[in-house]
Design an enzyme around this catalytic site. Structure first.
Site, short mmCIF file in Angstrom:
data_model
loop_
_atom_site.label_atom_id
_atom_site.label_comp_id
_atom_site.label_asym_id
_atom_site.label_seq_id
_atom_site.Cartn_x
_atom_site.Cartn_y
_atom_site.Cartn_z
CB SER A 114 8.83 0.43 0.19
OG SER A 114 7.75 -0.32 -0.56
CE1 TYR B 173 12.44 2.75 -3.58
CE2 TYR B 173 9.99 1.41 -4.35
CZ TYR B 173 10.31 2.06 -3.53
OH TYR B 173 10.08 3.36 -2.63
#
Length: 319
Positions: free
Chosen positions: A158, A183
């Site tokens: 990501s 994350y």
């Protein structure tokens, strides 16, 4: 050989769909494994691959939900897998190996994002454990079945990898937990994993890629409070998307991982980070909107993470 981290002019872009990149590609006789291939981008990936002729194995943490989502799709089989549970990972891999089949494409698509502080296994931080360590163990356990001379492993990362490199002194966030930085660390790990796997597998003809699929509103956002998504300007109070042009559709979001897994344009290449159906450029300092950070492609950090991951999971196909 590997390629530099620079665009190759694929002819595709942010608006390309998974079906677009598979136009003219025949995957008949190919077997793919797509983790989380029953929801969001994973579901669109499964649909596109089967439409092109591939058989797709979908390991699912929620098999009943997966069965419902995949109903009516030909060429799909389900099995159970919880990436946060290494016993579950071992069980899935053993069942697959016992089938005697080889796999041509593995897309590590499943993941969790920005969840409240959660511990799995021996106290591991859940995002690092699920998004990275679970996939690390899965690929290493499946390695005997990964087809030499053409197989590809795709690690779905990501743009959030910009948020954090690997916190070598505290990878499991024993103090100061921040859900977005955690994350980001997990997504950096996804890139580093592909870098080192490609180095290890290239002589066997197995190549690895990582990627940013784009911004897409999918069930991945399930841990985010509505108020936070409103504050970020993603949706209004009624749940309507505020800037549709700023988000990809699920079909567009699945395109880069399908392109990574199948495109002949990437033949002989590997170990690179992709976005918008092309190889990404190195990130510019201060710009988190595109490109890949140097900490995510550093081969020394990639090797260090591989060693750490092998120690934590007790699995290393290359030892």
């Amino acid at each position: 050989m590997s390629t530099a981290q620079h665009k190759i002019g694929s002819g595709f872009g942010a608006h390309s769909t998974a079906d677009d990149v598979l136009a003219g590609v025949d995957l008949s006789g190919k077997l793919a494994i797509v983790t989380g291939g029953y929801s969001g981008l994973g579901l669109e990936t499964t649909k596109a691959l089967t439409k092109a002729g591939a058989r797709v194995v979908v390991p699912a943490r929620r098999p009943d939900t997966a069965k419902e989502a995949l109903a009516g799709l030909d060429g799909v089989e389900l099995d159970e897998l919880d990436l946060g549970d290494l016993d579950s990972v071992r069980g899935f891999a053993e069942r697959f190996l016992a089938s005697g089949r080889t796999v041509d494409l593995v897309i590590d698509n499943a993941g969790i994002m920005a969840c409240p502080e959660t511990r799995v296994g021996p106290g591991w931080e859940a995002q690092f454990a699920t998004n990275h360590l679970g996939h690390f163990a899965l690929i290493n356990r499946l390695w005997p079945a990964i087809e030499p001379g053409g197989a590809r492993v795709v690690s779905v990362s990501s743009r959030a990898h910009h948020f954090s490199g690997i916190r070598w002194d505290d990878v499991h966030w024993q103090s100061g937990y921040d859900k977005w930085q955690a994350y980001g660390q997990a997504k950096t790990a996804n890139v580093l994993f592909a870098v080192h796997l490609d180095k290890l597998g290239a002589d066997r003809g197995v190549r690895a890629f990582s990627l940013h699929p784009g911004g897409i509103l999918t069930p991945l956002q399930r841990h985010l409070p509505k108020a936070e998504m409103v504050e970020r300007g993603w949706i209004d109070e009624q749940g309507n998307v505020l800037n549709p042009s700023g988000f990809k559709s699920p079909e567009q979001g699945a395109a880069t991982q399908v392109w990574a897994a199948t495109s002949p344009q990437l033949a002989g290449m590997g170990g690179v980070y992709l976005e918008d159906c092309d190889i990404a450029e190195p990130a510019v300092d201060g710009d988190q909107s595109s490109g890949v950070r140097a900490w995510a492609t550093d081969p020394e950090q990639a090797a260090r993470l591989w060693t750490l991951s092998a120690e934590l999971t007790g699995v290393n196909a290359f030892a």
